[in-house]
Design an enzyme around this catalytic site. Sequence first.
Site, PDB file in Angstrom:
ATOM      1  N   PHE A 146       0.855  -1.190   0.000  1.00  0.00           N
ATOM      2  CA  PHE A 146       0.000   0.000   0.000  1.00  0.00           C
ATOM      3  C   PHE A 146       0.885   1.231   0.000  1.00  0.00           C
ATOM      4  CE2 PHE A 146      -2.339   3.588   1.553  1.00  0.00           C
ATOM      5  CZ  PHE A 146      -3.502   3.511   0.810  1.00  0.00           C
ATOM      6  N   ASP A 231       9.217   3.013   2.048  1.00  0.00           N
ATOM      7  CA  ASP A 231       8.025   3.799   2.359  1.00  0.00           C
ATOM      8  C   ASP A 231       7.764   3.659   3.862  1.00  0.00           C
ATOM      9  OD1 ASP A 231       5.508   4.812   2.854  1.00  0.00           O
ATOM     10  OD2 ASP A 231       4.567   3.910   1.092  1.00  0.00           O
ATOM     11  N   LYS A 260       2.360  11.257   7.095  1.00  0.00           N
ATOM     12  CA  LYS A 260       1.473  11.021   8.246  1.00  0.00           C
ATOM     13  C   LYS A 260       1.903  11.797   9.502  1.00  0.00           C
ATOM     14  CE  LYS A 260      -1.157   7.201   6.635  1.00  0.00           C
ATOM     15  NZ  LYS A 260      -0.824   6.014   5.880  1.00  0.00           N
TER      16      LYS A 260
HETATM   17  C1  LIG Z   1      -1.016   6.096   4.337  1.00  0.00           C
HETATM   18  C2  LIG Z   1       0.074   5.550   3.507  1.00  0.00           C
HETATM   19  C3  LIG Z   1       0.380   6.104   2.245  1.00  0.00           C
HETATM   20  C4  LIG Z   1      -0.446   7.195   1.604  1.00  0.00           C
HETATM   21  O1  LIG Z   1      -0.486   8.372   2.346  1.00  0.00           O
HETATM   22  P1  LIG Z   1      -1.643   9.438   2.040  1.00  0.00           P
HETATM   23  O2  LIG Z   1      -1.292  10.594   2.931  1.00  0.00           O
HETATM   24  O3  LIG Z   1      -2.952   8.808   2.396  1.00  0.00           O
HETATM   25  O4  LIG Z   1      -1.553   9.769   0.594  1.00  0.00           O
HETATM   26  C5  LIG Z   1       1.456   5.579   1.550  1.00  0.00           C
HETATM   27  N1  LIG Z   1       2.180   4.568   2.057  1.00  0.00           N
HETATM   28  C6  LIG Z   1       1.909   4.014   3.255  1.00  0.00           C
HETATM   29  C7  LIG Z   1       2.785   2.906   3.770  1.00  0.00           C
HETATM   30  C8  LIG Z   1       0.848   4.462   4.014  1.00  0.00           C
HETATM   31  O5  LIG Z   1       0.556   3.889   5.179  1.00  0.00           O
END
Ligand SMILES: *Cc1c(COP(=O)(O)O)cnc(C)c1O
Length: 408
Positions: A146, A231, A260
């Site tokens: 994700f 990520d 985040k």
């Molecule tokens: C939440 C998340 C994203 C996307 O972030 P947004 O601010 O919702 O665009 C990307 N990678 C990971 C691992 C995430 O948990």
Amino acid sequence: MPAPPARATESWLKEAERYSAHNYHPLPVVLERGEGVWVWDVEGRRYLDMLSSYSAVNQGHLHPAIVAAARTQLDRLTLTSRAFHNDQMGPFLRELCEAVGYDAALPMNTGAEAVETAIKMVRKWGYEVRGIPADQAEIIVCDDNFHGRTTTIVGFSSEDQYRDGFGPFTPGFPRIPFGDAEALRAAIGPNTAGFLVEPIQGEAGVIVPPEGYLRAAADICREAGVALVADEIQTGLGRTGRFLCSEWDEVRPDVLIVGKALGGGIYPVSAAIADREFMDLFRPGDHGSTFGGNPLGAAVGRASLRVILDEDLSRRSDELGSWFMEELRRIGSPHVEEVRGRGLMIGVVIRESSGPARPFCEALERRGILAKETHHQVVRFAPPLTVSRAVLQDALLEIAAVLSESCP
Ligand SMILES: *Cc1c(COP(=O)(O)O)cnc(C)c1O
């Protein structure tokens, strides 16, 4: 005249149902206030927030230091665009780079934008540094990844629902099983520019890879001249018991993505971080964002980082997380297949024979605990890292009660 009766939860749900896109399936709770680990609904009920907005609120709701920084900046300057400099972005990026030990950072807003930034950076590096033929660069990704919701990103998802109806998609993202270093070695070809990976897969259901996986992947990438892109939007900033989850494997990714909690739950702030070899491939006009690096976001980002470091939230997460996970296991619920995670990023896997995780989350909500199911069978527990042991101890009683019911 008597005061009109307070609006009941039902009327808020109906209004949202009527006027919103139905792209989410939230729990039926309407929140109006938050403070620290607590949130209150429109009927005055208090809940422990054990989702923390998918780890965007690691510092707790309305952390006074972050609110103060935002207020101060609101009275000074909020937006300049990148057509001009502002006096917050430089200090923010310096403090961010010093915290993680890299040369430079490119500020964006949401996580998906920072992922897109990293993809562009690594592709350009593939062409300009590695000499990959034009338009042939590949970035290997993992099953069940994700990384956000843009069309490019969902295009390399393995989740049918994320993709169905949204094609055609961007090519160049071969996919391999997560947690299998040999699959990575086998997938690397002459046009492989990068490997994009979450150190722990959050949205997939808190999937912790086998011991040493990221270390092995980093070694394979280095030998092959492939850029490792981590990520850490969800795993980073203290969530897993280290400032970055990559630290568990003593790995320093070539490109690091954070978001985040970088905005402390107050403002969207994200960044792609790398050394000059990667960052200097961006030249004026190559990439940008109207809001990225704006003074309000930068001031909030500085305060958000400072809180994580000053309050030693990574260590709290480590200590409380290990203990809490052990306590969850000790409940010994017949519904629970597995308790897994790292730090305060914890997934409780519900057995298929006990039905989906959703009714467990609804039962927890009725007992004042907000958690959200992910991928049908997993209840995720990820409270703000400022949570106390005493609060978690009380939560355990409620969780144990729900997990002991024959049918929640
Ligand atoms: C939440 C998340 C994203 C996307 O972030 P947004 O601010 O919702 O665009 C990307 N990678 C990971 C691992 C995430 O948990």
